[in-house]
Design a protein around this motif. Structure first.
Motif, PDB file in Angstrom:
ATOM      1  N   GLN A 179       0.840  -1.201   0.000  1.00 26.31           N
ATOM      2  CA  GLN A 179       0.000   0.000   0.000  1.00 26.31           C
ATOM      3  C   GLN A 179       0.877   1.254   0.000  1.00 26.31           C
ATOM      4  O   GLN A 179       0.624   2.203  -0.750  1.00 26.31           O
ATOM      5  CB  GLN A 179      -0.910  -0.004   1.229  1.00 26.31           C
ATOM      6  CG  GLN A 179      -1.789   1.221   1.352  1.00 26.31           C
ATOM      7  CD  GLN A 179      -2.596   1.231   2.643  1.00 26.31           C
ATOM      8  OE1 GLN A 179      -2.702   0.220   3.342  1.00 26.31           O
ATOM      9  NE2 GLN A 179      -3.155   2.369   2.971  1.00 26.31           N
ATOM     10  N   ARG A 180       1.913   1.242   0.834  1.00 26.03           N
ATOM     11  CA  ARG A 180       2.830   2.390   0.854  1.00 26.03           C
ATOM     12  C   ARG A 180       3.501   2.560  -0.503  1.00 26.03           C
ATOM     13  O   ARG A 180       3.653   3.685  -0.995  1.00 26.03           O
ATOM     14  CB  ARG A 180       3.911   2.177   1.916  1.00 26.03           C
ATOM     15  CG  ARG A 180       3.455   2.276   3.352  1.00 26.03           C
ATOM     16  CD  ARG A 180       4.684   2.252   4.234  1.00 26.03           C
ATOM     17  NE  ARG A 180       4.385   2.076   5.638  1.00 26.03           N
ATOM     18  CZ  ARG A 180       5.319   2.003   6.583  1.00 26.03           C
ATOM     19  NH1 ARG A 180       6.595   2.084   6.246  1.00 26.03           N
ATOM     20  NH2 ARG A 180       4.981   1.817   7.842  1.00 26.03           N
ATOM     21  N   LYS A 220       2.227   8.571  -6.958  1.00 24.55           N
ATOM     22  CA  LYS A 220       2.531  10.005  -7.034  1.00 24.55           C
ATOM     23  C   LYS A 220       3.655  10.267  -8.029  1.00 24.55           C
ATOM     24  O   LYS A 220       3.617  11.231  -8.801  1.00 24.55           O
ATOM     25  CB  LYS A 220       2.918  10.531  -5.656  1.00 24.55           C
ATOM     26  CG  LYS A 220       1.762  10.584  -4.662  1.00 24.55           C
ATOM     27  CD  LYS A 220       2.229  11.049  -3.300  1.00 24.55           C
ATOM     28  CE  LYS A 220       1.076  11.055  -2.293  1.00 24.55           C
ATOM     29  NZ  LYS A 220       1.544  11.444  -0.929  1.00 24.55           N
ATOM     30  N   ARG A 232       2.406   1.602  -3.454  1.00 18.53           N
ATOM     31  CA  ARG A 232       1.441   2.086  -4.450  1.00 18.53           C
ATOM     32  C   ARG A 232       1.262   3.596  -4.339  1.00 18.53           C
ATOM     33  O   ARG A 232       1.196   4.303  -5.348  1.00 18.53           O
ATOM     34  CB  ARG A 232       0.093   1.393  -4.253  1.00 18.53           C
ATOM     35  CG  ARG A 232       0.035  -0.038  -4.745  1.00 18.53           C
ATOM     36  CD  ARG A 232      -1.406  -0.514  -4.823  1.00 18.53           C
ATOM     37  NE  ARG A 232      -1.497  -1.915  -5.157  1.00 18.53           N
ATOM     38  CZ  ARG A 232      -1.769  -2.874  -4.265  1.00 18.53           C
ATOM     39  NH1 ARG A 232      -1.971  -2.562  -2.999  1.00 18.53           N
ATOM     40  NH2 ARG A 232      -1.844  -4.136  -4.642  1.00 18.53           N
ATOM     41  N   GLU A 233       1.159   4.091  -3.108  1.00 16.96           N
ATOM     42  CA  GLU A 233       0.975   5.528  -2.910  1.00 16.96           C
ATOM     43  C   GLU A 233       2.209   6.296  -3.376  1.00 16.96           C
ATOM     44  O   GLU A 233       2.103   7.328  -4.052  1.00 16.96           O
ATOM     45  CB  GLU A 233       0.681   5.812  -1.435  1.00 16.96           C
ATOM     46  CG  GLU A 233      -0.661   5.265  -0.966  1.00 16.96           C
ATOM     47  CD  GLU A 233      -0.849   5.360   0.533  1.00 16.96           C
ATOM     48  OE1 GLU A 233       0.105   5.802   1.225  1.00 16.96           O
ATOM     49  OE2 GLU A 233      -1.943   5.000   1.032  1.00 16.96           O
TER      50      GLU A 233
END
Length: 200
Positions: free
Chosen positions: A64-65, A72, A67-68
């Protein structure tokens, strides 16, 4: 009546486990996670059930980290040609901030740890396709997103296998320069920017 689990405590423990795993890899035993989270084996089992469940949750939170972070990096910017954005993204992905994710998930692809996340290979193949399509659309060539993704993934695997980041950097620069030569990219001036190779 049993105690109610507190989500904020679980999240704090999980984040500490992710921080540890990104630096040291997934542990064989719970003790490193116990130390990293300032908790106890009993509390880890209480919140996550089993060791494998905690490892899986650690991988999911790390992903999840990632992907974020990558999302960006790969997002188009109004004030920047997208091929330049891709060059900056590549530098960050393969630099100090992005390298821990490459180590963790590169190992997952080739390791028995994949049994923790059997669908990982398929999910990881298309994770970044949408932001790449959106970005390449600003250059007039959204259909090239799969090609860009394949080159990025292939060069990342090259770095994992050889450790030769400078060679992979040169190859990515050459790829971007080739993209800039294609018609209808709508990226005036990009070719010169890419060819002079943006400093890290």
């Amino acid at each position: 009546m049993g105690r109610h689990k507190q989500p904020e405590i679980r999240d704090r423990i999980l984040d500490a486990c992710v921080d540890h795993a990104l630096i040291h890899g997934l542990p064989d035993r719970l003790e490193p996670f116990v130390k990293a989270s300032g908790s106890s084996t009993r509390m880890l089992i209480y919140h996550f059930g089993t060791r494998d469940a905690l490892l899986y949750e650690t991988l999911r939170r790390a992903r999840q980290r990632q992907r974020e972070f990558y999302g960006k990096l790969l997002s188009a910017r109004r004030d920047e040609p997208y091929l330049v954005t891709l060059r900056h993204a590549w530098q960050a992905m393969t630099g100090p901030e992005g390298r821990p994710y490459l180590r963790m998930f590169g190992k997952l692809r080739e390791d028995t740890e994949q049994q923790l996340w059997p669908t990982f290979r398929r999910e990881a193949t298309t994770d970044w396709l949408q932001p790449l399509e959106d970005g390449m659309r600003t250059a007039g060539r959204p259909e090239l997103a799969t090609l860009v993704l394949a080159v990025i993934r292939g060069l990342i695997m090259d770095i994992e296998a050889t450790g030769d980041t400078p060679r992979a950097d040169r190859a990515f620069d050459d790829f971007l320069a080739a993209l800039a030569l294609l018609p209808d990219t709508g990226e005036a001036g990009t070719r010169a920017v890419v060819k002079r190779r943006i400093a890290p």
